[in-house]
Design an enzyme around this catalytic site. Structure first.
Site, PDB file in Angstrom:
ATOM      1  N   LYS A   1       0.787  -1.237   0.000  1.00  0.00           N
ATOM      2  CA  LYS A   1       0.000   0.000   0.000  1.00  0.00           C
ATOM      3  C   LYS A   1       0.816   1.282   0.000  1.00  0.00           C
ATOM      4  CE  LYS A   1      -1.114   0.231   4.936  1.00  0.00           C
ATOM      5  NZ  LYS A   1      -2.179   0.310   5.939  1.00  0.00           N
TER       6      LYS A   1
ATOM      7  N   GLY B   1      18.214  -7.041  15.234  1.00  0.00           N
ATOM      8  CA  GLY B   1      18.750  -8.108  14.415  1.00  0.00           C
ATOM      9  C   GLY B   1      17.838  -9.286  14.262  1.00  0.00           C
TER      10      GLY B   1
ATOM     11  N   GLU C   1      20.483 -10.082  23.338  1.00  0.00           N
ATOM     12  CA  GLU C   1      19.275  -9.319  23.655  1.00  0.00           C
ATOM     13  C   GLU C   1      18.575 -10.006  24.817  1.00  0.00           C
ATOM     14  OE1 GLU C   1      17.994  -6.828  19.702  1.00  0.00           O
ATOM     15  OE2 GLU C   1      17.144  -8.804  19.892  1.00  0.00           O
TER      16      GLU C   1
ATOM     17  N   HIS D   1       7.411  -2.356  23.681  1.00  0.00           N
ATOM     18  CA  HIS D   1       8.874  -2.275  23.758  1.00  0.00           C
ATOM     19  C   HIS D   1       9.244  -1.275  24.851  1.00  0.00           C
ATOM     20  CE1 HIS D   1      13.073  -1.956  22.699  1.00  0.00           C
ATOM     21  NE2 HIS D   1      12.923  -2.911  21.796  1.00  0.00           N
TER      22      HIS D   1
ATOM     23  N   ARG E   1      10.942  -8.600  27.971  1.00  0.00           N
ATOM     24  CA  ARG E   1      10.448  -7.278  27.587  1.00  0.00           C
ATOM     25  C   ARG E   1       9.241  -6.802  28.398  1.00  0.00           C
ATOM     26  NH1 ARG E   1      10.755  -6.811  21.116  1.00  0.00           N
ATOM     27  NH2 ARG E   1      13.010  -6.756  21.336  1.00  0.00           N
TER      28      ARG E   1
ATOM     29  N   HIS F   1       4.564  -2.353  20.238  1.00  0.00           N
ATOM     30  CA  HIS F   1       5.648  -2.744  19.321  1.00  0.00           C
ATOM     31  C   HIS F   1       5.288  -3.922  18.422  1.00  0.00           C
ATOM     32  CE1 HIS F   1       9.740  -3.165  17.954  1.00  0.00           C
ATOM     33  NE2 HIS F   1       9.876  -4.381  18.471  1.00  0.00           N
TER      34      HIS F   1
ATOM     35  N   GLU G   1       3.944 -11.044  10.809  1.00  0.00           N
ATOM     36  CA  GLU G   1       3.295 -10.518  12.018  1.00  0.00           C
ATOM     37  C   GLU G   1       1.766 -10.585  11.967  1.00  0.00           C
ATOM     38  OE1 GLU G   1       5.165  -6.939  13.443  1.00  0.00           O
ATOM     39  OE2 GLU G   1       3.572  -6.586  14.904  1.00  0.00           O
TER      40      GLU G   1
ATOM     41  N   ARG H   1       6.840 -12.429  22.719  1.00  0.00           N
ATOM     42  CA  ARG H   1       7.837 -12.818  21.716  1.00  0.00           C
ATOM     43  C   ARG H   1       9.264 -12.595  22.230  1.00  0.00           C
ATOM     44  NH1 ARG H   1      10.592  -9.708  17.650  1.00  0.00           N
ATOM     45  NH2 ARG H   1       9.482  -7.925  18.495  1.00  0.00           N
TER      46      ARG H   1
HETATM   47  P1  FAD Z   1       5.922  -5.784   7.561  1.00  0.00           P
HETATM   48  O1  FAD Z   1       7.377  -5.801   7.422  1.00  0.00           O
HETATM   49  O2  FAD Z   1       5.341  -4.775   8.449  1.00  0.00           O
HETATM   50  O3  FAD Z   1       5.303  -5.590   6.108  1.00  0.00           O
HETATM   51  C1  FAD Z   1       3.908  -5.421   5.942  1.00  0.00           C
HETATM   52  C2  FAD Z   1       3.646  -5.016   4.514  1.00  0.00           C
HETATM   53  O4  FAD Z   1       2.249  -5.028   4.245  1.00  0.00           O
HETATM   54  C3  FAD Z   1       4.101  -3.600   4.197  1.00  0.00           C
HETATM   55  O5  FAD Z   1       4.673  -3.621   2.923  1.00  0.00           O
HETATM   56  C4  FAD Z   1       2.794  -2.801   4.186  1.00  0.00           C
HETATM   57  O6  FAD Z   1       2.838  -1.640   3.403  1.00  0.00           O
HETATM   58  C5  FAD Z   1       1.866  -3.837   3.587  1.00  0.00           C
HETATM   59  N1  FAD Z   1       0.442  -3.624   3.838  1.00  0.00           N
HETATM   60  C6  FAD Z   1      -0.193  -3.451   5.020  1.00  0.00           C
HETATM   61  N2  FAD Z   1      -1.527  -3.339   4.824  1.00  0.00           N
HETATM   62  C7  FAD Z   1      -1.733  -3.441   3.488  1.00  0.00           C
HETATM   63  C8  FAD Z   1      -2.889  -3.398   2.661  1.00  0.00           C
HETATM   64  N3  FAD Z   1      -4.128  -3.186   3.135  1.00  0.00           N
HETATM   65  N4  FAD Z   1      -2.734  -3.532   1.332  1.00  0.00           N
HETATM   66  C9  FAD Z   1      -1.507  -3.707   0.792  1.00  0.00           C
HETATM   67  N5  FAD Z   1      -0.377  -3.753   1.520  1.00  0.00           N
HETATM   68  C10 FAD Z   1      -0.493  -3.632   2.856  1.00  0.00           C
HETATM   69  N6  FAD Z   1      11.945  -7.917  14.735  1.00  0.00           N
HETATM   70  C11 FAD Z   1      13.087  -8.627  14.805  1.00  0.00           C
HETATM   71  O7  FAD Z   1      13.071  -9.849  14.665  1.00  0.00           O
HETATM   72  N7  FAD Z   1      14.266  -7.989  15.006  1.00  0.00           N
HETATM   73  C12 FAD Z   1      14.362  -6.641  15.157  1.00  0.00           C
HETATM   74  O8  FAD Z   1      15.450  -6.106  15.314  1.00  0.00           O
HETATM   75  C13 FAD Z   1      13.169  -5.882  15.101  1.00  0.00           C
HETATM   76  N8  FAD Z   1      13.193  -4.537  15.256  1.00  0.00           N
HETATM   77  C14 FAD Z   1      12.047  -3.826  15.052  1.00  0.00           C
HETATM   78  C15 FAD Z   1      12.097  -2.440  15.074  1.00  0.00           C
HETATM   79  C16 FAD Z   1      10.971  -1.688  14.800  1.00  0.00           C
HETATM   80  C17 FAD Z   1      11.046  -0.180  14.830  1.00  0.00           C
HETATM   81  C18 FAD Z   1       9.747  -2.343  14.523  1.00  0.00           C
HETATM   82  C19 FAD Z   1       8.509  -1.552  14.228  1.00  0.00           C
HETATM   83  C20 FAD Z   1       9.687  -3.729  14.526  1.00  0.00           C
HETATM   84  C21 FAD Z   1      10.825  -4.476  14.789  1.00  0.00           C
HETATM   85  N9  FAD Z   1      10.794  -5.869  14.768  1.00  0.00           N
HETATM   86  C22 FAD Z   1      11.961  -6.571  14.861  1.00  0.00           C
HETATM   87  C23 FAD Z   1       9.579  -6.578  14.396  1.00  0.00           C
HETATM   88  C24 FAD Z   1       9.654  -6.943  12.912  1.00  0.00           C
HETATM   89  O9  FAD Z   1      10.280  -5.910  12.207  1.00  0.00           O
HETATM   90  C25 FAD Z   1       8.296  -7.202  12.312  1.00  0.00           C
HETATM   91  O10 FAD Z   1       7.537  -8.040  13.118  1.00  0.00           O
HETATM   92  C26 FAD Z   1       8.455  -7.861  10.942  1.00  0.00           C
HETATM   93  O11 FAD Z   1       9.320  -7.098  10.138  1.00  0.00           O
HETATM   94  C27 FAD Z   1       7.112  -8.003  10.280  1.00  0.00           C
HETATM   95  O12 FAD Z   1       7.306  -8.421   8.963  1.00  0.00           O
HETATM   96  P2  FAD Z   1       6.049  -8.640   8.038  1.00  0.00           P
HETATM   97  O13 FAD Z   1       6.559  -9.025   6.710  1.00  0.00           O
HETATM   98  O14 FAD Z   1       5.081  -9.514   8.705  1.00  0.00           O
HETATM   99  O15 FAD Z   1       5.348  -7.188   7.996  1.00  0.00           O
HETATM  100  C1  SIN Z   2      15.045  -4.128  19.062  1.00  0.00           C
HETATM  101  O1  SIN Z   2      16.013  -3.912  18.324  1.00  0.00           O
HETATM  102  O2  SIN Z   2      14.997  -3.858  20.253  1.00  0.00           O
HETATM  103  C2  SIN Z   2      13.844  -4.772  18.460  1.00  0.00           C
HETATM  104  C3  SIN Z   2      14.056  -6.201  18.410  1.00  0.00           C
HETATM  105  C4  SIN Z   2      12.760  -6.918  18.231  1.00  0.00           C
HETATM  106  O3  SIN Z   2      11.701  -6.316  18.278  1.00  0.00           O
HETATM  107  O4  SIN Z   2      12.817  -8.129  18.054  1.00  0.00           O
END
Ligand code: FAD
Ligand code: SIN
Length: 525
Positions: free
Chosen positions: A35, A49, A113, A228, A274, A335, A359, A370
């Site tokens: 989107k 990481g 971590e 977080h 956490r 988070h 997610e 988690r």
């Molecule tokens: P996302 O990566 O969120 O991707 C979702 C996708 O769906 C996006 O492209 C979005 O635009 C799209 N989308 C949403 N709704 C729609 C719709 N209606 N139509 C079309 N497209 C749509 N996890 C770790 O393991 N290690 C870390 O270090 C870590 N650090 C983090 C730091 C931050 C700041 C955040 C926010 C999260 C962190 N997490 C970390 C958690 C982790 O990043 C996420 O849980 C993971 O990346 C989710 O991946 P995903 O592919 O499920 O969703």
């Molecule tokens: C962080 O870097 O603290 C985020 C890691 C995570 O959400 O798994």
């Protein structure tokens, strides 16, 4: 209505969607809709990481135990086993595709971590691990000519006929399009935006969870929202995450009197789980009547800090905070969603042809809490598995049978004040309400108050919208109702779900709470 015919529809371009698309491209035509711009996702912002057993000092069995322990008794063991056992292969493959994880000499560098009993977190460019994953996966996707990518294309609802998912409707450039697909994968990420304080990017509005709910999919564990502990709290600054890896490298939490306090709450101090750290911070904020606590890294070598956390260092500097010299004001924020669309170990939902990964899904891997850095790994492992399973489903199932595009969506844009509500104001109020009443510490009174207020906006759930922002509001409201209902149902405290009126686990605490839509509305069981 414009129609696109494809074999596989993937909704979302974070780690889970991209990894699945790569697998699916080996079996047919793939359409990935996203989107925003392709990289805009939680994945892109992931810092700390990815947890994986690749070091000589580590074992898959220990990663399994740590994950189960963090999940506080509610992890599904089979799902965890798949994660930890298949994780190394998914990471090695990523390295083969060009991922550059940080090294010490010629060996991969692992950080620590909270709640991990080994150094097992791989990181890239210090604190830009997610960005590296997105880069590599998008480059890999680009090598497949049969993957069509549609950006700024928002999925609205699934096309379901005879209890089988046949694609989705989406909004593109103000028009509604029908994407007909033999199998559909939801990879839309989390729902942090439902709360006013969150680490999540603007796209994380829980769309996939709401879309699945409307299609009558089962959702599970929705009461488990991870907060977080350390998110920047400075007047003009964004709600920017300060990675747990900083505590892994020795950062100390101090209250506003600069006293360390974590030892008073848990023997693992800064590296406690956490949920424990988040509640300890809230407790300390209340005790000292302050809006934040501090994260202190000033005792570490400045050059090490700058090199290890370059993105955090430069972002904080923009807001007049030098993390090598200054205490950093922090407080918790929403988070991660442990709950989501219930799937089996192959990403299959209760609707034929509909898969979910990342997610948005609930495989049961995270239980009630988690383990840090397990979600990028989950996106890779379960994105891959969902891809394999969806491809297999397409081979086994009969030909595509969309009889007609049944759903006629309202083609008139809703105005700002349609139905007497300023929808932007509802959005702000909803997010505040969830933070205040359904946040880190909940109770029956606060949850009932939230439910009452949410029901005042329920007519929004019946509306059809044709702007992304309005669709998001409807989805956020749906997800807010699911979280609140599930939190009311769980009369006990487990993992990230903490109720001040039921501090013990309570009876039957090992059950998983499910939410689904019925003729009579939302049903919790
Ligand atoms: P996302 O990566 O969120 O991707 C979702 C996708 O769906 C996006 O492209 C979005 O635009 C799209 N989308 C949403 N709704 C729609 C719709 N209606 N139509 C079309 N497209 C749509 N996890 C770790 O393991 N290690 C870390 O270090 C870590 N650090 C983090 C730091 C931050 C700041 C955040 C926010 C999260 C962190 N997490 C970390 C958690 C982790 O990043 C996420 O849980 C993971 O990346 C989710 O991946 P995903 O592919 O499920 O969703
Ligand atoms: C962080 O870097 O603290 C985020 C890691 C995570 O959400 O798994």
């Amino acid at each position: 209505m414009q129609t696109i015919d494809t074999d596989f529809l993937v909704i979302g371009s974070g780690v889970a969607g991209l990894r699945a698309a790569i697998e699916l491209a080996r079996h047919g035509r793939v359409t990935v809709v996203t989107k925003d711009i392709p990289t805009e996702s939680s994945t892109e912002y992931a810092q700390g990481g990815v947890a994986v057993v690749l070091s000589d000092e580590d074992e898959v069995g220990i990663h399994f135990e740590d994950t189960i322990k963090a999940g506080d008794g509610l992890c599904k063991e089979e799902a965890v086993r798949v994660l930890v056992e298949e994780g190394p292969a998914r990471i090695l493959e990523l390295i083969e595709w060009g991922a550059e994880f940080d090294k010490e000499g010629t060996k991969l560098s692992f950080t620590m971590e909270a709640a991990h009993s080994r150094r097992r977190i791989l990181h890239a460019h210090g604190d830009s691990t997610g960005r590296e994953l997105e880069r590599v996966l998008i480059n890999k996707v680009r090598t497949f000519k049969n993957i069509q990518r549609l950006q700024f294309c928002t999925a609205i609802d699934l096309i379901v006929e005879d209890e089988r998912c046949l694609g989705a409707y989406a909004l593109k450039d103000g028009d509604i399009i029908a994407v007909h697909a033999k199998a559909t994968l939801l990879a839309t990420g989390g729902a942090g935006q439902v709360f006013s304080r969150t680490t999540n990017p603007a796209v994380a509005t829980g769309d996939g969870m709401a879309i699945a709910f409307r299609a009558r999919a089962i959702l599970e564990d929705m009461e488990f929202v991870q907060f977080h502990p350390t998110v920047l709290f400075a007047p003009a600054a964004p709600q920017f995450l300060l990675s747990e890896a900083m505590r892994g490298e020795g950062a100390i939490l101090r209250n506003i009197f600069k006293e360390p306090f974590m030892k008073n709450y848990h023997s693992d101090a800064e590296l406690a789980p956490r949920d424990v750290v988040s509640r300890a911070i809230i407790s300390e904020m209340v005790r000292t009547n302050s809006s934040h606590v501090y994260l202190d890294l000033t005792h570490k070598d400045a050059e090490f800090v700058k090199k290890r956390f370059p993105r955090i260092y430069s972002t904080c500097l923009q807001y007049d905070l030098n993390i090598t010299k200054d205490l950093i004001p922090v407080s918790p924020a929403a988070h991660y969603m442990m709950g989501g669309v219930k799937t089996d170990l192959d990403g299959a939902t209760n609707i034929a042809g509909l898969y979910a990964a990342g997610e948005v899904a609930c495989t049961g891997v995270h239980g009630a809490n988690r383990l840090a850095s397990n979600s990028l790994l989950e996106g890779l492992v379960y994105g891959y598995r969902a891809g394999v399973a969806a491809a297999e489903f397409r081979v086994q199932s009969s030909e595509l049978r969309v009889k007609k595009d049944l759903k006629v969506l309202n083609s008139k844009p809703m105005t700002l004040n349609s139905h007497g509500f300023d929808l932007e104001e509802v959005r702000t109020s909803l997010r505040r309400l969830m933070w205040e009443k359904v946040g880190i510490i909940r109770c029956g009174v606060s949850l009932n108050e939230a439910m009452e207020r949410l029901s005042e906006w329920k007519h929004i759930l019946e509306m059809d919208f044709n702007t992304r922002r309005r669709l998001e509001l409807k989805n956020m409201l749906t997800v807010a109702c699911m979280i609140t209902e599930a939190a009311l149902e769980r009369k006990g405290s487990v993992g990230a779900h903490y109720r001040s009126d039921f501090k013990e686990r309570g009876e039957n605490w090992q059950r998983h709470i499910r939410v689904r839509k019925t003729e009579k509305g939302l049903k919790v069981s």
